[in-house]
Design a protein around this motif. Sequence first.
Motif, PDB file in Angstrom:
ATOM      1  N   UNK A  71       0.773  -1.233   0.094  1.00 30.85           N
ATOM      2  CA  UNK A  71       0.189  -0.022   0.041  1.00 30.85           C
ATOM      3  C   UNK A  71       0.942   1.246  -0.138  1.00 30.85           C
ATOM      4  N   UNK A  72       0.712   2.103  -0.944  1.00 30.39           N
ATOM      5  CA  UNK A  72       1.362   3.035  -1.312  1.00 30.39           C
ATOM      6  C   UNK A  72       0.723   4.578  -0.882  1.00 30.39           C
ATOM      7  N   UNK A  73       0.937   5.341   0.051  1.00 32.25           N
ATOM      8  CA  UNK A  73       0.339   6.386   0.555  1.00 32.25           C
ATOM      9  C   UNK A  73       0.977   7.875   0.053  1.00 32.25           C
ATOM     10  N   UNK A  74       0.364   8.688  -0.716  1.00 34.45           N
ATOM     11  CA  UNK A  74       0.903  10.098  -1.119  1.00 34.45           C
ATOM     12  C   UNK A  74       0.277  10.963  -0.180  1.00 34.45           C
ATOM     13  N   UNK A  75       1.238  11.747   0.642  1.00 32.92           N
ATOM     14  CA  UNK A  75       0.955  12.661   1.521  1.00 32.92           C
ATOM     15  C   UNK A  75       1.188  14.213   1.066  1.00 32.92           C
TER      16      UNK A  75
END
Length: 670
Positions: free
Chosen positions: A348-352
């Motif tokens: 799971x890749x999260x852009x912040x």
Amino acid sequence: MAHQPCSSSSFSNDSGSDYIVNLNVGGRIFATSCNTLTWIPDSFFTSLLSGRMNSVKDPSGAIFIDRDPDLFRVILNYLRTKQVDLCGIKVDTLKHEALFFGLTPLIRRLTLCEELSSTSCGSVYFCGMIPPPDMPLENLPNEKSRSPMYSNSSETSTNNSKNKSNGSPRHRGHSKKQSTDMSRYIKNELSELAKSKSQPDRDTDPMKVRMIRAHICSIVVAYSYFVCVYRVTEWNTYVLLWKSPRARTYVSHIAVNTKIAATVAERLVAVSFQDDTIGLWHIDDEGKTEKKGLFSMNVSIDNLFFVGTQMVALSKSGKVGIWHSATQNWQAQDVQPISCYDTAGSSLILGCANGSMNHIDMQKFPLRMKDNDLLVTELFRDPNGETITSLSVFLTPKTSACGNWIEIAYGTSNGVVNLILQHPETAGHQPVLFQSYNIHNSPVQRVSLNTSHLISVCSEYNHVRSWNVTRFRGMINTQPGTVPLASFKVLTLDSIDETTDRQYNHPGPYGDQDSEQVLIQRLIPNAQKLFVRLASTGERICTVDSVEDSPITAFCVHELDGQKLGSRLRKYLFCGNGNGSVQVWDLTSALDQFHLKNGSHPQQQQVNPPAAANQSELIKPQLAQSPRSLINLSNYSGGPTPQELLDVIDDNDICCSTPSLSRCPSAAFQ
């Protein structure tokens, strides 16, 4: 010439009661007789000439009618000869005039002309329909359960009971130049009647399909206060497995994961509600339902999905909640404010919002329960610290020579599209910046990296830019990796007061990363027509018209598993309607016909054109090498023409402002 209003006897065929009537229609003078104008009873002209309707006269004494004189010429010729001349005139335009004048026989004839090109069975790509379900029973007032809906797994009896208004989630505003901004101006002209409606009338349409989600052979359809789960059989029929009881609060998000063991499928269905709770159910092929639990992060839920069998909930405020099927544990953790996400395998890749890109490995999740730590690790940070607004992760196939390459395309709030890579040899190190494109003037709200193309969509009326991707042994080529392909817009007039979540009904791109991706263009929220376009070039594949004259309120593109159905993988478009039904359209057949008509093959889309200074120079070499017919560059985008756009808007205006004029063919014959 002055004249007296005709009496009721003047409308007979008695020639002695006839007289000449002069009409000024849009500045053109027409002379005819009273009997010619009034042989159709209860029309505009019988009311006008009998004095029941006020009239305005020009200086010459002619009665002024503010309509199109060219169309009135055809109307008057029909009244004289009972024949219709359609040369150079659209049937629907003439029918609109006939409706205005109340000429029932002419309306019937023009309706039959429209029926020549339309059918209630849909076009050749229409392949089925899921009928609307019955309304479930309301919850009892003394129900004390913390859950917003009953945990009873059996299918409840149905009753069309009165629905309560519990409100609906509000949508956050977006940046300038977005489709929402244009909608504010369009709605001022087209939806004055809608603005006069009370808020509960807009929020409590219980049978309108609001969201559709699909995975393998499972389809989940969400309405305002309940959801239905369907199983797709090997014969492409749809079996209702479970219908939830009526919830007390608004359904805000849905997600589904299907697991097939031998010939039996089981599925996990997650539903979040307006009160920020999440219900999770296990449903088998027989419809037996087990409630797994009710969860909450105590913050608003902005995204709900599955990574494998793990349920994930995200909040933009900076919170991640994960339920793991192996341990049956729920865990929530604070992170940086989240602006976007993507999944790849078990990652799971999260852009912040602070420009960082964080990574969570779901496979290691059960081992860390004692530490109560998801071990969120920073994978990359934008060099300029810009907010990451969109993500697309692509894993190259693993070979015997090397492992997976990780390719990530992401967009920023300043309109930049970046492409970063991580080699298998550099596992454990941050990805490196490979290419950067500063080509958008607005935030990039969606980006897609697949085997053949890189596609970005910004918030300026869904402006799309695409590039061809060159690969060597499955990995992106470095000399160069991408070449510009197309630039076009996918205009959608998003509603600023509708409750349907735009997250589930955006234009796309839709489709798996190893297949042709498509864009779904719905011009206005209540449109009955969708434009299906290639995501890479914007060319139109087909149009989808609702077969029941019901507005399309939600849609979902899904590729049904070919092994499960005993056939090749096929792409379908599921369209939810305002009447509660779901119509199914075969996009694979539409794509096949598109390539056959244009003399191309899907594999030809992967051929890389030479670099060019502008789009025209770029397209010409492609056309010279292809047997396809020449494409008009001015209409290359393949979207709706100006006339089609105006027709859709006018149809919506007619439905809103003149409810007495029915678009249903049967109404014209009553």
